[in-house]
Design a protein around this motif. Sequence first.
Motif, PDB file in Angstrom:
ATOM      1  N   PRO A  93       0.795  -1.230   0.000  1.00  0.00           N
ATOM      2  CA  PRO A  93       0.000   0.000   0.000  1.00  0.00           C
ATOM      3  C   PRO A  93       0.835   1.291   0.000  1.00  0.00           C
ATOM      4  CG  PRO A  93      -0.134  -1.166   2.110  1.00  0.00           C
ATOM      5  CD  PRO A  93       0.563  -2.078   1.158  1.00  0.00           C
ATOM      6  N   CYS A  94       0.227   2.357  -0.522  1.00  0.00           N
ATOM      7  CA  CYS A  94       0.832   3.684  -0.468  1.00  0.00           C
ATOM      8  C   CYS A  94       0.691   4.232   0.960  1.00  0.00           C
ATOM      9  CB  CYS A  94       0.155   4.618  -1.476  1.00  0.00           C
ATOM     10  SG  CYS A  94      -1.453   5.231  -0.972  1.00  0.00           S
ATOM     11  N   PRO A  95       1.438   5.279   1.308  1.00  0.00           N
ATOM     12  CA  PRO A  95       1.379   5.760   2.692  1.00  0.00           C
ATOM     13  C   PRO A  95       0.261   6.758   2.985  1.00  0.00           C
ATOM     14  CG  PRO A  95       3.120   6.908   1.499  1.00  0.00           C
ATOM     15  CD  PRO A  95       2.501   5.946   0.526  1.00  0.00           C
ATOM     16  N   GLY A  98      -5.490   9.238   3.096  1.00  0.00           N
ATOM     17  CA  GLY A  98      -6.737   9.435   2.346  1.00  0.00           C
ATOM     18  C   GLY A  98      -6.968   8.410   1.241  1.00  0.00           C
ATOM     19  N   CYS A  99      -6.052   7.467   1.022  1.00  0.00           N
ATOM     20  CA  CYS A  99      -6.261   6.487  -0.057  1.00  0.00           C
ATOM     21  C   CYS A  99      -7.170   5.372   0.450  1.00  0.00           C
ATOM     22  CB  CYS A  99      -4.933   5.916  -0.558  1.00  0.00           C
ATOM     23  SG  CYS A  99      -5.178   4.726  -1.898  1.00  0.00           S
ATOM     24  N   LEU A 100      -8.445   5.474   0.069  1.00  0.00           N
ATOM     25  CA  LEU A 100      -9.440   4.526   0.587  1.00  0.00           C
ATOM     26  C   LEU A 100      -9.099   3.100   0.197  1.00  0.00           C
ATOM     27  CD1 LEU A 100     -12.842   6.334  -0.046  1.00  0.00           C
ATOM     28  CD2 LEU A 100     -11.626   6.013   2.118  1.00  0.00           C
ATOM     29  N   ALA A 101      -8.531   2.941  -0.998  1.00  0.00           N
ATOM     30  CA  ALA A 101      -8.215   1.587  -1.467  1.00  0.00           C
ATOM     31  C   ALA A 101      -7.128   0.974  -0.582  1.00  0.00           C
ATOM     32  CB  ALA A 101      -7.770   1.638  -2.920  1.00  0.00           C
ATOM     33  N   CYS A 102      -6.011   1.672  -0.456  1.00  0.00           N
ATOM     34  CA  CYS A 102      -4.896   1.113   0.333  1.00  0.00           C
ATOM     35  C   CYS A 102      -5.265   0.963   1.799  1.00  0.00           C
ATOM     36  CB  CYS A 102      -3.655   1.981   0.183  1.00  0.00           C
ATOM     37  SG  CYS A 102      -2.900   1.832  -1.450  1.00  0.00           S
ATOM     38  N   ARG A 103      -6.040   1.907   2.327  1.00  0.00           N
ATOM     39  CA  ARG A 103      -6.354   1.836   3.751  1.00  0.00           C
ATOM     40  C   ARG A 103      -7.317   0.698   4.064  1.00  0.00           C
ATOM     41  NH1 ARG A 103      -2.772   4.551   2.981  1.00  0.00           N
ATOM     42  NH2 ARG A 103      -1.913   2.561   3.561  1.00  0.00           N
ATOM     43  N   TYR A 109      -6.118  -1.384  -6.072  1.00  0.00           N
ATOM     44  CA  TYR A 109      -6.930  -0.279  -6.599  1.00  0.00           C
ATOM     45  C   TYR A 109      -6.401   1.087  -6.119  1.00  0.00           C
ATOM     46  CZ  TYR A 109     -10.462  -3.737  -7.952  1.00  0.00           C
ATOM     47  OH  TYR A 109     -11.124  -4.786  -8.540  1.00  0.00           O
ATOM     48  N   CYS A 110      -5.133   1.158  -5.713  1.00  0.00           N
ATOM     49  CA  CYS A 110      -4.545   2.393  -5.151  1.00  0.00           C
ATOM     50  C   CYS A 110      -4.842   3.626  -6.014  1.00  0.00           C
ATOM     51  CB  CYS A 110      -3.030   2.225  -5.015  1.00  0.00           C
ATOM     52  SG  CYS A 110      -2.201   3.721  -4.429  1.00  0.00           S
ATOM     53  N   TYR A 111      -5.287   4.695  -5.352  1.00  0.00           N
ATOM     54  CA  TYR A 111      -5.606   5.935  -6.069  1.00  0.00           C
ATOM     55  C   TYR A 111      -4.385   6.786  -6.364  1.00  0.00           C
ATOM     56  CZ  TYR A 111     -10.611   5.355  -5.180  1.00  0.00           C
ATOM     57  OH  TYR A 111     -11.892   4.894  -5.173  1.00  0.00           O
ATOM     58  N   THR A 112      -3.368   6.743  -5.487  1.00  0.00           N
ATOM     59  CA  THR A 112      -2.297   7.733  -5.593  1.00  0.00           C
ATOM     60  C   THR A 112      -1.177   7.309  -6.534  1.00  0.00           C
ATOM     61  OG1 THR A 112      -0.921   6.821  -3.823  1.00  0.00           O
ATOM     62  CG2 THR A 112      -2.701   8.317  -3.160  1.00  0.00           C
ATOM     63  N   GLY A 113      -1.058   6.015  -6.796  1.00  0.00           N
ATOM     64  CA  GLY A 113       0.057   5.528  -7.613  1.00  0.00           C
ATOM     65  C   GLY A 113       1.355   5.432  -6.837  1.00  0.00           C
TER      66      GLY A 113
HETATM   67 ZN   LIG Z   1      -2.952   3.971  -2.207  1.00  0.00          ZN
END
Ligand SMILES: [Zn+2]
Length: 382
Positions: A93-95, A98-103, A109-113
């Motif tokens: 996951p990204c850090p 606010g990334c609903l997918a990773c959290r 489905y990560c939003y931030t890349g």
């Molecule tokens: Zn993410």
Amino acid sequence: MKAVAVFPGSQQVKIIEQDVPRLTQPDQVALRLLDVGICGTDKEICSFEYGTPPSGDDHLVIGHESLAEIVQVGSAVERFEVGDLVVPSVRRPCPHPGCLACRSGHQDYCYTGEFTERGIKEAHGYMAEYVVDHERYMNVVPPDLRGIAVLAEPLTIAEKALEQIFWMMQNRPPWLDPQTPSHERGRGLSALVLGIGPVGLLGAMTLATAGFTTYVYSRELPPSPRIDLVNAIGATYVSSQTATFPDLAAQIGNIDLVYEAVGRSHFALQALRVLGTNGIFVLTGVPVLQDFVQSDPAHLMRTMVLKNQMLLGTVNAGPEAFAAALRDLAAFRRRWPAVVRTLIAGRYPPEQAPALILGRPAGIKSVITFDAPVAGQSSGPR
Ligand SMILES: [Zn+2]
Ligand SMILES: [Zn+2]
């Protein structure tokens, strides 16, 4: 210990010696790698077209299609014990809070890349004798799948796509009753797989297992072991050297699903033109960005609207897809035992990895093994 690493700065791919990694957190497990599959992504990384070392490192340990044995567990590990077999997922996951997918554990489905991927993007991979990882990214493997579980990761591509396809189909009457058993969900529907590489073939096996009348379309002409495999699973092979896309559409009738596993944009666009009414088009191949084509977007847009079509891109994969892949590997073996024995072309020592990755792929899937075969034992599929 040995690992296979790529050095983008000096443009080298080689075996390196590293210290055996140690557990540093209570939720970690230590893995002894058994098998690591080689795929097109590894080839791109080793051709310096793709892939990024972790920040501060001059190299990236490659390998993302793996099977390992747990050799040590941290004090907080709950699901595993020493001796268990696992297939690790790849993306981390990204850090961003606010990334609903990773959290929610859905980093595919990560939003931030800003995710990392082990063996691909800013995190070392599994082509090493030992690796330390967190328990939560491990997928449990039944011991009897030891010989083929290295195929689980590449199979998750098809499984994640199918998960989404069935979700959409169940919400688009009159296609599918939610009570339909999984092996009948494609009954009465046609699926066209583009490409006859490992992703295409595993996709065709998954679609055939789900009950679709399955076709595979690629350049290859017989005789070919890959075409034999398509025939052996009851699917129909058509060569692009003998039939055009309109010929194919005339043969199949309404094409309900296209599963693209080539990564060539002109080929995909031609196929999109023959997608049937209410059809779903799944893109899994990643084309090179210079792959320009002339197109007729107004025609495509018009057809997509008037035929209720759907275009879906998908990158692997979450825990549900890994669980489905391991279930389907067992189903493939029950249904087509002889075919499954041919999926792994051979097992090779890590020293041969650079040549195998950069050479022409032989057979369906070549595997690097860190599990030294017993003298006299075949290095072929087990
Ligand atoms: Zn993410
Ligand atoms: Zn791969």
